[in-house]
Scaffold this motif. Structure first.
Motif, PDB file in Angstrom:
ATOM      1  N   ALA A 179      24.811  14.271 -26.231  1.00  0.00           N
ATOM      2  CA  ALA A 179      24.824  12.856 -26.604  1.00  0.00           C
ATOM      3  C   ALA A 179      23.499  12.185 -26.270  1.00  0.00           C
ATOM      4  CB  ALA A 179      25.981  12.140 -25.911  1.00  0.00           C
ATOM      5  N   ASP A 180      22.908  12.527 -25.124  1.00  0.00           N
ATOM      6  CA  ASP A 180      21.615  11.947 -24.751  1.00  0.00           C
ATOM      7  C   ASP A 180      20.533  12.332 -25.749  1.00  0.00           C
ATOM      8  OD1 ASP A 180      22.749  10.825 -22.493  1.00  0.00           O
ATOM      9  OD2 ASP A 180      22.150  12.461 -21.173  1.00  0.00           O
ATOM     10  N   ALA A 181      20.545  13.586 -26.177  1.00  0.00           N
ATOM     11  CA  ALA A 181      19.536  14.040 -27.132  1.00  0.00           C
ATOM     12  C   ALA A 181      19.713  13.349 -28.479  1.00  0.00           C
ATOM     13  CB  ALA A 181      19.620  15.555 -27.292  1.00  0.00           C
ATOM     14  N   ALA A 182      20.957  13.213 -28.938  1.00  0.00           N
ATOM     15  CA  ALA A 182      21.202  12.536 -30.211  1.00  0.00           C
ATOM     16  C   ALA A 182      20.756  11.078 -30.146  1.00  0.00           C
ATOM     17  CB  ALA A 182      22.679  12.631 -30.571  1.00  0.00           C
ATOM     18  N   ARG A 183      20.992  10.439 -29.005  1.00  0.00           N
ATOM     19  CA  ARG A 183      20.574   9.046 -28.833  1.00  0.00           C
ATOM     20  C   ARG A 183      19.046   8.937 -28.886  1.00  0.00           C
ATOM     21  NH1 ARG A 183      22.454   8.450 -24.177  1.00  0.00           N
ATOM     22  NH2 ARG A 183      24.594   8.115 -24.918  1.00  0.00           N
ATOM     23  N   ALA A 184      18.346   9.859 -28.218  1.00  0.00           N
ATOM     24  CA  ALA A 184      16.886   9.832 -28.225  1.00  0.00           C
ATOM     25  C   ALA A 184      16.339  10.054 -29.628  1.00  0.00           C
ATOM     26  CB  ALA A 184      16.350  10.891 -27.264  1.00  0.00           C
ATOM     27  N   LEU A 185      16.958  10.941 -30.380  1.00  0.00           N
ATOM     28  CA  LEU A 185      16.523  11.180 -31.755  1.00  0.00           C
ATOM     29  C   LEU A 185      16.722   9.946 -32.621  1.00  0.00           C
ATOM     30  CD1 LEU A 185      18.003  14.764 -32.245  1.00  0.00           C
ATOM     31  CD2 LEU A 185      15.573  14.179 -32.302  1.00  0.00           C
ATOM     32  N   THR A 186      17.866   9.298 -32.482  1.00  0.00           N
ATOM     33  CA  THR A 186      18.150   8.108 -33.280  1.00  0.00           C
ATOM     34  C   THR A 186      17.182   6.983 -32.937  1.00  0.00           C
ATOM     35  OG1 THR A 186      20.497   8.720 -33.367  1.00  0.00           O
ATOM     36  CG2 THR A 186      19.938   6.446 -33.923  1.00  0.00           C
ATOM     37  N   GLU A 187      16.931   6.789 -31.656  1.00  0.00           N
ATOM     38  CA  GLU A 187      16.002   5.734 -31.247  1.00  0.00           C
ATOM     39  C   GLU A 187      14.577   6.022 -31.693  1.00  0.00           C
ATOM     40  OE1 GLU A 187      16.605   5.447 -27.054  1.00  0.00           O
ATOM     41  OE2 GLU A 187      18.549   4.415 -27.246  1.00  0.00           O
ATOM     42  N   ALA A 188      14.262   7.305 -31.932  1.00  0.00           N
ATOM     43  CA  ALA A 188      12.930   7.674 -32.424  1.00  0.00           C
ATOM     44  C   ALA A 188      12.834   7.595 -33.944  1.00  0.00           C
ATOM     45  CB  ALA A 188      12.578   9.081 -31.954  1.00  0.00           C
ATOM     46  N   GLY A 189      13.924   7.179 -34.605  1.00  0.00           N
ATOM     47  CA  GLY A 189      13.876   6.965 -36.049  1.00  0.00           C
ATOM     48  C   GLY A 189      14.583   7.994 -36.890  1.00  0.00           C
ATOM     49  N   ALA A 190      15.143   9.041 -36.266  1.00  0.00           N
ATOM     50  CA  ALA A 190      15.862  10.055 -37.037  1.00  0.00           C
ATOM     51  C   ALA A 190      17.282   9.577 -37.323  1.00  0.00           C
ATOM     52  CB  ALA A 190      15.891  11.372 -36.274  1.00  0.00           C
ATOM     53  N   ARG A 191      17.730   9.753 -38.536  1.00  0.00           N
ATOM     54  CA  ARG A 191      19.056   9.282 -38.952  1.00  0.00           C
ATOM     55  C   ARG A 191      20.097  10.363 -38.707  1.00  0.00           C
ATOM     56  NH1 ARG A 191      20.704   5.739 -43.973  1.00  0.00           N
ATOM     57  NH2 ARG A 191      22.975   5.945 -43.856  1.00  0.00           N
ATOM     58  N   PRO A 192      21.293  10.009 -38.213  1.00  0.00           N
ATOM     59  CA  PRO A 192      22.373  11.006 -38.137  1.00  0.00           C
ATOM     60  C   PRO A 192      22.748  11.474 -39.546  1.00  0.00           C
ATOM     61  CG  PRO A 192      22.895   9.048 -36.833  1.00  0.00           C
ATOM     62  CD  PRO A 192      21.704   8.705 -37.663  1.00  0.00           C
ATOM     63  N   ALA A 193      22.857  12.778 -39.709  1.00  0.00           N
ATOM     64  CA  ALA A 193      23.265  13.353 -40.991  1.00  0.00           C
ATOM     65  C   ALA A 193      24.312  14.425 -40.725  1.00  0.00           C
ATOM     66  CB  ALA A 193      22.070  13.950 -41.733  1.00  0.00           C
ATOM     67  N   GLY A 194      25.307  14.491 -41.596  1.00  0.00           N
ATOM     68  CA  GLY A 194      26.389  15.444 -41.399  1.00  0.00           C
ATOM     69  C   GLY A 194      26.172  16.743 -42.149  1.00  0.00           C
ATOM     70  N   MET A 195      27.161  17.619 -42.050  1.00  0.00           N
ATOM     71  CA  MET A 195      27.053  18.931 -42.664  1.00  0.00           C
ATOM     72  C   MET A 195      27.071  18.864 -44.184  1.00  0.00           C
ATOM     73  SD  MET A 195      26.502  21.079 -40.296  1.00  0.00           S
ATOM     74  CE  MET A 195      26.598  22.525 -41.356  1.00  0.00           C
ATOM     75  N   TRP A 196      27.648  17.820 -44.780  1.00  0.00           N
ATOM     76  CA  TRP A 196      27.598  17.716 -46.234  1.00  0.00           C
ATOM     77  C   TRP A 196      26.150  17.646 -46.718  1.00  0.00           C
ATOM     78  CZ3 TRP A 196      31.845  13.939 -48.475  1.00  0.00           C
ATOM     79  CH2 TRP A 196      33.109  14.457 -48.174  1.00  0.00           C
ATOM     80  N   ALA A 197      25.371  16.763 -46.112  1.00  0.00           N
ATOM     81  CA  ALA A 197      23.972  16.622 -46.520  1.00  0.00           C
ATOM     82  C   ALA A 197      23.169  17.863 -46.136  1.00  0.00           C
ATOM     83  CB  ALA A 197      23.362  15.375 -45.886  1.00  0.00           C
ATOM     84  N   TYR A 198      23.454  18.410 -44.951  1.00  0.00           N
ATOM     85  CA  TYR A 198      22.730  19.612 -44.513  1.00  0.00           C
ATOM     86  C   TYR A 198      22.987  20.778 -45.466  1.00  0.00           C
ATOM     87  CZ  TYR A 198      21.127  23.561 -41.769  1.00  0.00           C
ATOM     88  OH  TYR A 198      20.483  24.705 -41.373  1.00  0.00           O
ATOM     89  N   GLU A 199      24.254  20.987 -45.833  1.00  0.00           N
ATOM     90  CA  GLU A 199      24.584  22.089 -46.720  1.00  0.00           C
ATOM     91  C   GLU A 199      23.982  21.892 -48.111  1.00  0.00           C
ATOM     92  OE1 GLU A 199      27.121  25.113 -45.845  1.00  0.00           O
ATOM     93  OE2 GLU A 199      25.386  24.528 -44.651  1.00  0.00           O
ATOM     94  N   ALA A 200      23.971  20.671 -48.601  1.00  0.00           N
ATOM     95  CA  ALA A 200      23.343  20.411 -49.897  1.00  0.00           C
ATOM     96  C   ALA A 200      21.860  20.744 -49.850  1.00  0.00           C
ATOM     97  CB  ALA A 200      23.553  18.949 -50.301  1.00  0.00           C
TER      98      ALA A 200
END
Length: 342
Positions: A179-200
């Motif tokens: 959770a800490d890593a995901a928060r740091a990524l989001t605050e750095a500008g990376a958007r959460p993306a799910g497996m639907w977008a990843y698989e596409a």
């Protein structure tokens, strides 16, 4: 396991093989655009994680897999296959060495099987194999701007190992820091993306997924693994004879295609459904997804003899094919047949 990141606003859980992580966070199309145009992180904490330690590890893995790992420099990302003696896939490994141990992630649920195989092959060598799937998680960062987001995580979260591949960066980290890593990524500008977008994104990039796009007859040449996960200039390993024979003499019996599915259909085909030409089955479909630009797409394998310009059908859905593996792949040997004069 169920990922703690499913509490992220908008998160909807994935199904089937990716259950336990997010399928999307409310807007798969914008998530797909972030993967291609800026940066996004994908929760892949359901992946199997295996650590191989000991001074003999790289030479040992070199002898067991299709990849040249002997002397692999620390931090170098690569892929490898464990094949059976007939050249068919047993395990797919995404790996990186940190100078003291080799870290591997593999398909969800495959960690115990991979560990059991590796343990059976240790003999007297100085190697230790651990299944860390329950205590270690994988986050994948994608997009042209991902370097800045990855740097933010490594500055703020301890014990992160970076596996920087050509088109994506995997972060191995303790599960309690997910959770800490995901928060740091989001605050750095990376958007959460799910497996639907990843698989596409994966399907559009022609990258097969083991167990979905492969079956028990798959050999590396059929699905474009040669070069990426198979090194053609290394020593003996299980399955090498098949790889060498196809590369030098034959052509694989099947070939990988990207299918552009009729967008008017309201469904995607089931994994394993028959690909038909003129009412006759000529292959099987693997993974499919709705791409934010390309529309519905899928990967499939078809018989090598199937015409490359033919329109195909999958479960009643019209499908145009894009050639990924050339029908004439392999056959690289120059052989002069010398006949006895009459």
């Amino acid at each position: 396991m169920t990922s703690p990141l499913l509490t992220t606003p908008g998160a909807v859980t994935a199904e089937s093989i990716d259950s336990g992580v997010a399928a999307h966070y409310g807007d798969p199309a914008h998530e797909g655009r972030a993967i291609e145009r800026s940066s996004a992180w994908v929760d892949r904490s359901n992946r199997g994680v295996v650590r191989v330690g000991g001074p003999d590890r790289l030479g040992w893995l070199n002898d067991l897999t299709s990849q040249l790992t002997r002397g692999l420099p620390p931090g170098t990302a690569t892929e490898a296959l464990v094949l059976d003696t007939r050249g068919h896939l047993r395990h797919h490994l995404s790996l990186v060495d940190d100078g003291e141990a080799t870290w591997i992630h593999t398909e969800p649920g495959d960690g115990p099987g991979l560990v059991a195989f590796l343990d059976s092959m240790r003999f007297m060598l100085r190697v230790e194999v651990e299944d860390l799937s329950a205590s270690c998680a994988v986050l994948t960062v994608l997009g042209p701007d991902r370097a800045a987001a990855v740097a933010a995580v490594t500055e703020r979260v301890d014990d992160v190992l970076v596996r920087a591949a050509e088109d994506e960066t995997d972060l191995f980290l303790p599960a309690e820091r997910l959770a800490d890593a995901a928060r740091a990524l989001t605050e750095a500008g990376a958007r959460p993306a799910g497996m639907w977008a990843y698989e596409a994104h994966r399907i559009a990039g022609h990258r097969v997924r083991p167990g979905v796009d492969t079956d028990d007859r798959t050999i590396p040449h059929e699905v474009d693994w040669v070069g990426r996960a198979v090194h053609l200039e290394k020593g003996c390993y299980p399955g090498q004879e098949t790889v060498a024979r196809v590369h030098n003499l034959g052509r694989p019996p099947r070939r990988l295609v990207l299918l552009h599915l009729d967008g008017t259909a309201e469904r995607l085909p089931e994994v394993g459904a028959a690909i038909e030409l003129g009412g006759r089955a000529v292959g099987r479909v693997g993974s499919s997804a709705r791409h934010h630009e390309l529309g519905p797409i899928a990967l499939g394998v078809v018989k090598r003899a199937a015409p490359t310009d033919a329109d195909l059908v999958v479960e009643g859905i019209a499908a145009g094919q894009e050639v990924v593996v050339d029908p004439d792949t392999g056959a690289n040997a120059q052989i002069d047949l010398r006949r006895r004069p009459r």
